[in-house]
Structure formats: C-alpha cells, structure tokens
Design an enzyme around this catalytic site. Structure first.
Site, PDB file in Angstrom:
ATOM      1  N   GLY A 286       9.015   4.681  10.457  1.00 28.72           N
ATOM      2  CA  GLY A 286       8.466   5.862   9.805  1.00 28.72           C
ATOM      3  C   GLY A 286       7.266   5.500   8.954  1.00 28.72           C
TER       4      GLY A 286
ATOM      5  N   GLY B 297       4.916   6.972   5.464  1.00 29.95           N
ATOM      6  CA  GLY B 297       4.808   7.883   4.339  1.00 29.95           C
ATOM      7  C   GLY B 297       3.433   7.797   3.717  1.00 29.95           C
TER       8      GLY B 297
ATOM      9  CB  VAL C  30      10.041   2.332   6.956  1.00 28.54           C
ATOM     10  CG1 VAL C  30      11.374   1.603   7.066  1.00 28.54           C
ATOM     11  CG2 VAL C  30       9.888   2.938   5.571  1.00 28.54           C
TER      12      VAL C  30
ATOM     13  CE  LYS D 249       8.711   3.056   0.900  1.00 27.64           C
ATOM     14  NZ  LYS D 249       9.450   3.986   0.020  1.00 27.64           N
TER      15      LYS D 249
ATOM     16  CG  ASP E   6      10.345  12.642  -3.095  1.00 27.89           C
ATOM     17  OD1 ASP E   6      10.285  13.888  -3.023  1.00 27.89           O
ATOM     18  OD2 ASP E   6       9.740  11.889  -2.303  1.00 27.89           O
TER      19      ASP E   6
ATOM     20  CG  ASP F 153      10.962   7.053  -0.586  1.00 27.28           C
ATOM     21  OD1 ASP F 153      10.484   6.301  -1.446  1.00 27.28           O
ATOM     22  OD2 ASP F 153      10.264   7.745   0.163  1.00 27.28           O
TER      23      ASP F 153
END
Length: 299
Positions: free
Chosen positions: A18, A20, A25, A40, A134, A152
C-alpha cells in the site's frame, strides 16, 4: 535477475502492499527469523523534511510502547539509504475498508465485536498518553482469527510529540468532529468519535458524511447533518445505537471521555430479574412442610 533489496542486512523487500501520503508499505521477509513482515518505508521527499522524520519516529515509539494484542506490533526500525523505515507485524487479512468496499453493511454483532477490540486498544493507548488521531476503516486490520488490530500511528500524539506538531490538525476529515476541525486540541474523545463514525459506516455500508468537497464536508459535520442510524438499520439494538449516536454527538459534552465509558455503554451489565413471587412461594411451601412435619410428630 536483480537481487532483492535488503534493509539493515535483514529485511528483504518484496511487493508493495500500500501507499500513503508519507510512506509506502512493502511486503517483506525477515531473513534472520524466517517470518513475513511489513516494512513501512518513508518516501525520499518526506525523509528530507524534519517534520516528516519526527512524525515517523513518533509512530514507531508510540506503537512499540503499547505492546497490546489489538495494536499492530512494531518489530524494528532503522534508516536505509537515508530513508527511515519501520518493521511491522505482517497480518494476512485485509482492512475494514477493504471488507466494506466488497461486502457492504456488516451484522450488528460483528460491528460490536470490532468496536470492543478497537476500544481495548484505544483504552491502552490513552492510558499511556497516546492519541491515535486517525481512526478510520483503512487503519483497522483483521488478524487471522477474525479479530482486529489498529495500525498506522503516523499522526499519533504522545508525550514526546514536538510542540510544533501538537496543535496542528491531523487525521482524515470525514472522521473528525467539528470542534477538532475548528482547531481545538486533540483529546481521547476524538478517537472515540472516529470509532463511532467507523461503526456507523460498517453498519450502513455508507459514509456518515459522504460529501466530496472539503468545505461542504466541514459544514455537514458542523451541522451534524447525518441520517439517523436507526432509519438505515432498524434492526440495531438500543445499546449499540445509543453508543454510536453518543460517540458521534455534535456537542462534545455528550460524547464519551474514555474508552471504558464507551465500552460500558456498548455492553451494559445484564440485570438478573428479581423473582420475588417465586421466592415467597418457595418460602411458604417450606413453612407448610415444616408445620405438617411437626403435627405428624405430635400425633
């Protein structure tokens, strides 16, 4: 064929899991312990920014300090060619966002179980002075047993968060209360508000505030302009409905202050019904037996 990239002489990088705003990641493999990991890795452009590296370091410390079964574990951290990285527990499941995108509304008991797990993690985090800031479906990951873990902590606030970052607004607007968007300092209640919004979305299969324009979104949140949960899910039980509605209340005075308060509302204690009539009847029957026995003995 090019050899795979290895971080710190230990973590072999594979595919991308993924991306962000700050980092990507990667799927990884711990060569030393022979186990899958998630790595990450901060983007080069963010690595050059002091605020970005500080936030990344805060994430690693905050998550590692919790050591909680409902928080994605941090195994290691380091720097690779100037890019900070964090080595995380690799979960085989998907996020709640993935599940909702595929399957739509979830059952009330499933949502209640998810809320219990997240509240357990948040209670532990808040007790250590860590605010996640978040909470959203993409940051709630499923473990192999069907439970969830929060991930996260990239915008988390803790005791060692730099003062320059403390009063800035982080997070995803759709899951922030209006008073926080207006600039109020972050509190534990904001994480609980976000969980209420997540639960609403999980039960209805739609966002509480679907507005795409940021100005319209902020106005809708400020007005509390949301379709009542019980209108969309009339099958929901009163305790669950009350918990979510109170968590999402536009007035902060109505919201929960602690994860324990929210959990108590979600799972109110079961009261054993008083059976006064049955007790009296049993007592009367016992007395009758005793009287009859006494009469027989006298006779």
């Amino acid at each position: 064929m090019q050899a795979p990239e290895v971080l710190g002489g230990r973590y072999e990088l594979r595919g991308v899991l993924g991306r962000g705003g700050m980092a990507e990641v990667r799927d990884g493999w711990d060569i030393r312990l022979h186990r899958p990991v998630a790595v990450k890795l901060l983007y080069p452009s963010v690595s050059a920014q002091p605020d970005g590296t500080r936030r990344f370091a805060t994430e690693a410390r905050a998550a590692a300090a919790l050591n909680h079964p409902r928080v994605v574990a941090v195994h290691d951290s380091g720097v690779h060619h100037g890019r900070p990285y964090i080595v995380l527990e690799r979960l085989p499941g998907q996020s709640l966002a993935d599940v909702l995108a595929r399957g739509g509304p979830l059952s009330t008991e499933y949502v209640r179980a998810i809320m219990r797990d997240v509240l357990s993690a948040l209670g532990a985090a808040h007790a250590r002075g860590v605010l996640h800031r978040d909470i959203k479906p993409a940051n709630i990951l499923f473990d192999p047993f069907g439970g969830v873990k929060i991930a996260d902590f990239g915008v988390a606030k803790s005791a060692d968060t730099p003062q320059t970052l403390t009063n800035r607004i982080f997070g995803t607007m759709s899951y922030l209360p209006a008073d926080r968007i207006a600039g109020r300092p972050a509190t534990a209640g904001d994480d609980l508000y976000a969980l209420g919004v997540v639960a609403y979305e999980a039960l209805t299969g739609r966002r509480a505030y679907p507005q795409g324009n940021l100005s319209e979104l902020a106005d809708a949140i400020a007005a509390g302009n949301v379709t009542p949960l019980t209108t969309l899910r009339p099958d929901i039980d009163p305790a669950l409905a009350l918990t979510i509605e109170r968590a999402m209340a536009p007035d902060p005075r109505w919201r929960f202050g602690t994860a324990e308060q929210m959990r108590a509302c979600l799972d109110p204690p079961v009261r054993t019904p008083r059976r006064t009539g049955g007790v009296l009847a049993a007592t009367a029957a016992m007395l009758a037996v005793l009287v009859l026995t006494a009469l027989l003995i006298v006779a």
